[in-house]
Design an enzyme around this catalytic site. Sequence first.
Site, PDB file in Angstrom:
ATOM      1  N   ASP A  48     -18.771 -46.576  30.812  1.00 15.05           N
ATOM      2  CA  ASP A  48     -20.017 -46.751  31.565  1.00 15.05           C
ATOM      3  C   ASP A  48     -21.094 -45.910  30.894  1.00 15.05           C
ATOM      4  OD1 ASP A  48     -21.526 -47.777  33.899  1.00 15.05           O
ATOM      5  OD2 ASP A  48     -21.703 -45.659  34.383  1.00 15.05           O
ATOM      6  N   SER A  49     -22.342 -46.283  31.126  1.00 11.64           N
ATOM      7  CA  SER A  49     -23.449 -45.520  30.573  1.00 11.64           C
ATOM      8  C   SER A  49     -23.543 -44.129  31.199  1.00 11.64           C
ATOM      9  CB  SER A  49     -24.765 -46.269  30.783  1.00 11.64           C
ATOM     10  OG  SER A  49     -24.989 -46.492  32.172  1.00 11.64           O
ATOM     11  N   TYR A  89     -29.113 -46.717  30.950  1.00  7.51           N
ATOM     12  CA  TYR A  89     -29.303 -47.832  30.033  1.00  7.51           C
ATOM     13  C   TYR A  89     -30.257 -48.886  30.598  1.00  7.51           C
ATOM     14  CZ  TYR A  89     -25.263 -46.668  26.979  1.00  7.51           C
ATOM     15  OH  TYR A  89     -24.379 -46.090  26.089  1.00  7.51           O
ATOM     16  N   GLY A  90     -30.465 -48.865  31.908  1.00 11.67           N
ATOM     17  CA  GLY A  90     -31.109 -49.974  32.605  1.00 11.67           C
ATOM     18  C   GLY A  90     -32.422 -50.468  32.045  1.00 11.67           C
ATOM     19  N   CYS A 147     -19.933 -51.368  33.521  1.00 14.57           N
ATOM     20  CA  CYS A 147     -21.388 -51.162  33.553  1.00 14.57           C
ATOM     21  C   CYS A 147     -22.027 -52.539  33.507  1.00 14.57           C
ATOM     22  CB  CYS A 147     -21.817 -50.323  32.348  1.00 14.57           C
ATOM     23  SG  CYS A 147     -23.600 -50.158  32.126  1.00 14.57           S
ATOM     24  N   ASN A 148     -22.800 -52.874  34.513  1.00 17.60           N
ATOM     25  CA  ASN A 148     -23.422 -54.188  34.560  1.00 17.60           C
ATOM     26  C   ASN A 148     -24.429 -54.388  33.443  1.00 17.60           C
ATOM     27  OD1 ASN A 148     -22.768 -55.920  37.177  1.00 17.60           O
ATOM     28  ND2 ASN A 148     -22.646 -53.766  37.735  1.00 17.60           N
ATOM     29  N   THR A 149     -25.206 -53.346  33.128  1.00 19.00           N
ATOM     30  CA  THR A 149     -26.207 -53.475  32.082  1.00 19.00           C
ATOM     31  C   THR A 149     -25.552 -53.726  30.733  1.00 19.00           C
ATOM     32  OG1 THR A 149     -27.701 -52.002  33.291  1.00 19.00           O
ATOM     33  CG2 THR A 149     -28.168 -52.361  30.969  1.00 19.00           C
ATOM     34  N   GLU A 201     -27.969 -40.462  41.118  1.00 22.45           N
ATOM     35  CA  GLU A 201     -27.531 -39.441  40.171  1.00 22.45           C
ATOM     36  C   GLU A 201     -28.113 -38.060  40.488  1.00 22.45           C
ATOM     37  OE1 GLU A 201     -27.654 -40.468  36.071  1.00 22.45           O
ATOM     38  OE2 GLU A 201     -25.978 -41.855  36.354  1.00 22.45           O
ATOM     39  N   CYS A 209     -24.650 -53.154  40.397  1.00 29.04           N
ATOM     40  CA  CYS A 209     -24.737 -51.897  39.650  1.00 29.04           C
ATOM     41  C   CYS A 209     -23.690 -50.974  40.239  1.00 29.04           C
ATOM     42  CB  CYS A 209     -26.125 -51.272  39.766  1.00 29.04           C
ATOM     43  SG  CYS A 209     -26.255 -49.629  39.008  1.00 29.04           S
ATOM     44  N   THR A 210     -22.961 -50.301  39.380  1.00 22.34           N
ATOM     45  CA  THR A 210     -21.831 -49.502  39.859  1.00 22.34           C
ATOM     46  C   THR A 210     -22.257 -48.236  40.591  1.00 22.34           C
ATOM     47  OG1 THR A 210     -21.669 -48.477  37.660  1.00 22.34           O
ATOM     48  CG2 THR A 210     -20.262 -50.387  38.114  1.00 22.34           C
ATOM     49  N   HIS A 211     -23.543 -47.873  40.530  1.00 28.31           N
ATOM     50  CA  HIS A 211     -24.038 -46.740  41.309  1.00 28.31           C
ATOM     51  C   HIS A 211     -24.243 -47.105  42.777  1.00 28.31           C
ATOM     52  CE1 HIS A 211     -24.982 -45.044  37.383  1.00 28.31           C
ATOM     53  NE2 HIS A 211     -25.324 -43.904  37.950  1.00 28.31           N
TER      54      HIS A 211
END
Length: 278
Positions: free
Chosen positions: A8-9, A40-41, A71-73, A156, A190-192
Amino acid sequence: MQPIGIFDSGIGGLTVFRSIAEQLPGYDYIYLGDNSRAPYGNRSFKTIHQYTWECVQWLFKQDCPLIILACNTASAKALRTIQQKDMQGLDPSKRVLGVIRPTAEVIGDYSATKEIGVLGTSGTVQSESYLIEIQKFFPKLKVYQQACPLWVPLVESGEYEKPGSDFFIKEYLDQIMVQSADIDTLLLACTHYPLLQDQIKAHLPANVNVVAQGDIVAKSLADYLQRHPELEQKISRSGTREFYTTDDTTDFDRHASRFFAAPVTSSFVSVTEFSCNK
């Protein structure tokens, strides 16, 4: 060891890793978070591809026969090029998988009205990857998108736990829900975003499903391994979990425990090490 690599980023991919580890606990895993270059978005396709491919190659050097881009991005902007171009000439038994396709394969089943909303980073939304993939499996499904650029920094920084965060959460939900009164399912692309799930639900009608990806990706991986025994047999099984970050390990460990729902102890890997991949 031949562990499953999870990339993941930053730290959001730990929500996916958590579900994978819960459903497939016996395997060995290595998690790599490229925190020093996150998020990364909002980066270009070229930059995201470069960073992702560097991290994938590092995981290959750790003897990972299978890598999940949690990571979706990265899945939206880098996976196809990696699969179709970069991996040409490498060991053909190695695999790199993403999180978009397995989600697209089932997301239509969650909706009664056949109208869903996709919440993601600007990069994921601009790529239109979900629109393209979902169309393949659910051609009659209406899909609406909304970029939520403030949600990742909100998570974050830990600010999402403070009262003022509700304003930014509600703002994007209002923007997606106004697109159609018949949206009954929202995908957290998005994983967040799973860390915001309770707050998101609080601002939505009771009939709207909020779908996170972790369990979907974990079930898809279990099915994939069952269908590819030649790959599954290569993966080592001692139940180890190793964590690496390209940034400060103390900061990573402190935040990562919230995403992984367990204590995390990471090791540092410098992005300068990735240069040897080129």
